[in-house]
Design a protein around this motif. Structure first.
Motif, short mmCIF file in Angstrom:
data_model
loop_
_atom_site.label_atom_id
_atom_site.label_comp_id
_atom_site.label_asym_id
_atom_site.label_seq_id
_atom_site.Cartn_x
_atom_site.Cartn_y
_atom_site.Cartn_z
N ALA A 1 -25.78 64.88 26.52
CA ALA A 1 -25.43 65.57 25.41
C ALA A 1 -26.62 66.64 24.86
CB ALA A 1 -25.32 64.68 24.21
N GLU A 2 -27.81 66.12 25.25
CA GLU A 2 -28.93 67.07 25.07
C GLU A 2 -29.28 68.02 26.30
OE1 GLU A 2 -30.74 64.39 28.04
OE2 GLU A 2 -29.16 64.21 26.41
N GLY A 3 -28.52 67.97 27.29
CA GLY A 3 -28.59 68.73 28.46
C GLY A 3 -29.68 68.73 29.40
N ARG A 4 -30.49 67.61 29.46
CA ARG A 4 -31.56 67.41 30.32
C ARG A 4 -31.21 66.38 31.23
NH1 ARG A 4 -35.72 70.05 28.51
NH2 ARG A 4 -36.95 68.73 30.18
N VAL B 1 -14.93 41.27 42.33
CA VAL B 1 -15.97 41.94 43.01
C VAL B 1 -15.59 43.39 43.11
CG1 VAL B 1 -17.38 41.92 45.10
CG2 VAL B 1 -16.87 40.00 44.26
N GLY B 2 -16.16 44.28 42.82
CA GLY B 2 -16.25 45.84 43.11
C GLY B 2 -15.13 46.39 42.06
N ALA B 3 -15.28 47.56 41.56
CA ALA B 3 -14.61 48.47 41.06
C ALA B 3 -15.32 49.91 41.12
CB ALA B 3 -14.75 48.36 39.56
N SER B 4 -14.39 51.10 40.60
CA SER B 4 -14.80 52.39 41.22
C SER B 4 -14.59 53.18 39.69
CB SER B 4 -13.80 53.02 42.07
OG SER B 4 -14.46 54.23 42.67
N VAL B 5 -15.82 54.18 39.49
CA VAL B 5 -15.92 54.64 38.42
C VAL B 5 -15.41 56.07 38.43
CG1 VAL B 5 -17.54 55.62 36.72
CG2 VAL B 5 -17.67 53.18 37.57
N SER B 6 -14.72 56.73 37.96
CA SER B 6 -14.43 58.20 37.66
C SER B 6 -14.35 58.74 36.26
CB SER B 6 -13.10 58.34 38.25
OG SER B 6 -12.14 57.79 37.66
N PHE B 7 -14.50 60.28 36.21
CA PHE B 7 -14.26 60.82 35.11
C PHE B 7 -15.27 60.32 33.96
CE2 PHE B 7 -9.63 60.89 36.72
CZ PHE B 7 -10.05 62.35 37.19
N PRO B 8 -16.51 60.47 34.14
CA PRO B 8 -17.48 59.99 32.95
C PRO B 8 -17.64 61.20 32.05
CG PRO B 8 -18.69 60.87 34.72
CD PRO B 8 -17.34 60.75 35.37
N ARG B 9 -17.60 60.70 30.65
CA ARG B 9 -17.53 61.94 29.61
C ARG B 9 -18.58 61.28 28.56
NH1 ARG B 9 -16.00 64.94 32.88
NH2 ARG B 9 -14.19 66.44 32.72
N PRO B 10 -19.95 61.79 28.28
CA PRO B 10 -20.63 61.53 27.39
C PRO B 10 -20.20 61.92 26.05
CG PRO B 10 -21.64 63.27 28.73
CD PRO B 10 -20.55 62.93 29.18
N SER B 11 -20.43 61.21 24.90
CA SER B 11 -20.15 61.72 23.71
C SER B 11 -21.23 62.87 23.21
CB SER B 11 -20.05 60.65 22.67
OG SER B 11 -21.26 59.98 22.53
N TYR B 12 -20.79 63.85 22.29
CA TYR B 12 -21.49 64.91 21.98
C TYR B 12 -22.75 64.45 21.01
CZ TYR B 12 -17.95 67.59 24.18
OH TYR B 12 -17.12 68.05 25.01
N ASP B 13 -22.82 63.12 20.46
CA ASP B 13 -23.75 62.75 19.61
C ASP B 13 -24.78 61.83 20.60
OD1 ASP B 13 -22.41 60.45 20.18
OD2 ASP B 13 -22.10 60.09 17.85
N ASP B 14 -24.41 62.06 21.72
CA ASP B 14 -25.49 61.03 22.57
C ASP B 14 -25.49 59.66 22.58
OD1 ASP B 14 -26.90 61.35 25.01
OD2 ASP B 14 -28.95 61.38 23.65
N ARG B 15 -24.02 59.14 22.13
CA ARG B 15 -24.30 57.72 21.66
C ARG B 15 -23.43 56.75 22.73
NH1 ARG B 15 -24.69 53.13 20.90
NH2 ARG B 15 -24.56 52.12 18.77
N PHE B 16 -22.25 57.22 23.19
CA PHE B 16 -21.52 56.62 24.01
C PHE B 16 -21.14 57.26 25.46
CE2 PHE B 16 -20.52 55.07 19.73
CZ PHE B 16 -20.77 53.83 19.77
#
Length: 507
Positions: free
Chosen positions: A299-302, A358-373
């Motif tokens: 969210a903060e771009g860093r 055991v095991g799983a796979s992550v895709s499509f991460p999307r952070p909230s714009y308030d940097d909370r979730f």
């Protein structure tokens, strides 16, 4: 305290009681059960500025359906129809604007009571009322999405479309009838249509960038990168865009509920500097032994979040062993440089992610714009979760580092791509819960403590007829804060022209 007497009651009643037809509900049999309606709007939480929640009865033998929506202040809205309840848009918004959110069950929440009656061959039946909860958190102006047939290898008509969320108005930004090829990977900078990236595949392939009122076609393939730039995500400053380059393949299962598997045989990440027309590369993000994909700025771009998996050994076909972790690398927007190490945020190889498996796979991460979730999709393996019926949404609390399934919004079928509203209170998500084949947009509310509500389908005037007659999936929904005013004719001329601007590269 908000005033309730916005209009004199007599004028309010005159405005709201406009009947869809003249049939009177009389001598109805009183049922103790809730009505079975389509879409399922029972107990959902909606934004105060959403379009009317028109609905059908799930039982198609119904001859007529009637509904009365009431608030706690004596105001009511009536709708009736042979196929669906169709509320007048202006009357619906007048009713929602009269709510007093200080009086609700929770902070910023009020409620509407809905009483449904249905006429069958034996007469009218009136069901127990249900509640729709209304949040004072408004939703953005609209969403953009691609409409595409849910095929595997070929397509016919497709396009990028814009929908006003407070009405039922939809129009095309651009369609592939205007050029030869495929249009995909549309992205906006926090819903601002002035910053837009749009990818074109085919004989007229290009990446269209809209920035500072200009529209330019780029050739994003360079000698130092794998291929064309896809999966874009804008930096909050508007200066940078994170992309991946992917060498993608697909295969088909002969005996598996997930019919098709789309997978990468190579993928890297890079950042495009819009001001300097340069691709910024890091050796940490283009390792042959790792598949990197789906980059997004924090969210903060860093920093940059992305998904990464160990590459399969050459000649291996064990696709169900490919599992992507959620990772992060620092990024300095002042210098356009990357950090010197990669952190693993959600480890795909741990057994604590889902039910002890055991095991799983992550895709499509999307952070909230308030940097909370940070919301992400979790499936059994791979990165193309849109074809995985077991795929669910999960939420990472960025303060505590704890992940949990978004059980309230998930279903028994695919939940996949998703995006945040600009106030970080709403998620739009792609789901196949309706029929297992077509992806359709749903919305859920997320409060500042991470509490998630039941998801509701994008409203339509006659939902069953609309979704039954439209043989397209809604693909990659993204919020927009105002109309895009995208000139599709100008864009098609640029696409059909041979000129492409090239990227420079800075290692």
């Amino acid at each position: 305290m908000k005033q309730n007497n916005i209009f004199p009651l007599c004028l309010f009643t005159l405005l709201l009681f406009i009947y869809a037809c003249t049939e009177t509900v009389s001598d109805a049999k009183q049922e103790t059960s809730l009505p079975h309606i389509y879409p399922d709007y029972v107990g959902v939480t909606i934004p105060v500025n959403i379009a009317p929640l028109c609905f059908n009865m799930a039982d198609e033998t119904v001859l007529c359906v009637d509904a009365v929506v009431s608030d706690s202040h004596g105001h009511s809205l009536h709708g009736q129809g042979k196929e669906s309840v169709d509320f007048d848009i202006d009357d619906w918004h007048t009713l929602l604007s009269s709510l007093s959110f200080e009086r609700g069950a929770g902070r910023g929440i009020d409620s509407l009571s809905v009483t449904v009656s249905a006429k069958y061959d034996d007469g009218w039946h009136t069901y127990s009322p249900f509640y729709i909860y209304v949040s004072a958190d408004s939703i953005d102006y609209g969403i953009c999405y691609r409409l595409i047939e849910p095929g595997y290898e070929v397509w016919s008509k497709m396009g990028i479309y814009e929908r006003d969320l407070s009405t039922f108005e939809e129009h095309a930004l651009i369609e592939n009838t205007q050029f030869e090829g495929c249009v995909n990977c549309h992205s906006f900078n926090r819903g601002n249509p002035n910053d837009m990236s749009l990818h074109i595949r085919g004989s007229h392939g290009a990446t269209l960038l809209r920035h500072n009122s200009s529209l330019t076609a780029f050739n994003t393939k360079t000698p130092q990168t794998l291929g064309l730039c896809v999966y874009p995500y804008w930096h909050p400053s508007g200066r940078y865009i994170a992309y991946s380059t992917n060498t993608t393949n697909q295969t088909f299962h002969s005996a598996h509920p997930n019919r098709v598997e789309v997978f990468d045989s190579a993928s890297d990440l890079q950042v495009y500097d819009v001001e300097r027309n340069e691709l910024l590369l890091s050796p940490l993000l283009k390792q042959d032994s790792v598949y990197e994909t789906f980059p997004v700025f924090s969210a903060e771009g860093r920093s940059i979040y992305f998904c990464a998996a160990r590459a399969l050994p050459e000649g291996s076909h064990q696709l169900d062993s490919i599992r992507y972790s959620l990772c992060r690398i620092d990024f300095d927007p002042a210098s356009g440089t990357f950090g010197d190490h990669i952190d693993t945020i959600v480890d795909a190889n741990t057994s604590s992610l889902r039910d002890g498996r055991v095991g799983a796979s992550v895709s499509f991460p999307r952070p909230s714009y308030d940097d909370r979730f940070l919301c992400y999709t979790l499936s059994d393996y791979g990165q193309f979760s849109i074809w995985h019926h077991e795929a669910d949404l999960w939420m990472l609390d960025l303060q505590t580092g704890i992940s949990r399934p978004m059980t309230e919004a998930n279903s028994d079928d695919t939940e996949s791509f998703h995006n945040w509203s600009t106030n970080s209170r709403w998620l739009v998500l792609s789901s196949r819960r309706d029929d297992g084949l077509y992806t359709r947009p749903y919305f859920c509310h997320v409060d500042d403590n991470g509490n998630v509500t039941k998801a509701f389908m994008l409203p339509q005037r006659n939902p069953r007829r609309f979704y039954r007659d439209r043989f397209f999936s809604f693909n990659v929904p993204d919020f927009i804060i105002r109309p895009t005013r995208f000139d599709g004719h100008k864009a098609s001329r640029i696409i059909n022209d041979d000129y492409r601007k090239n990227f420079g590269v800075r290692n």
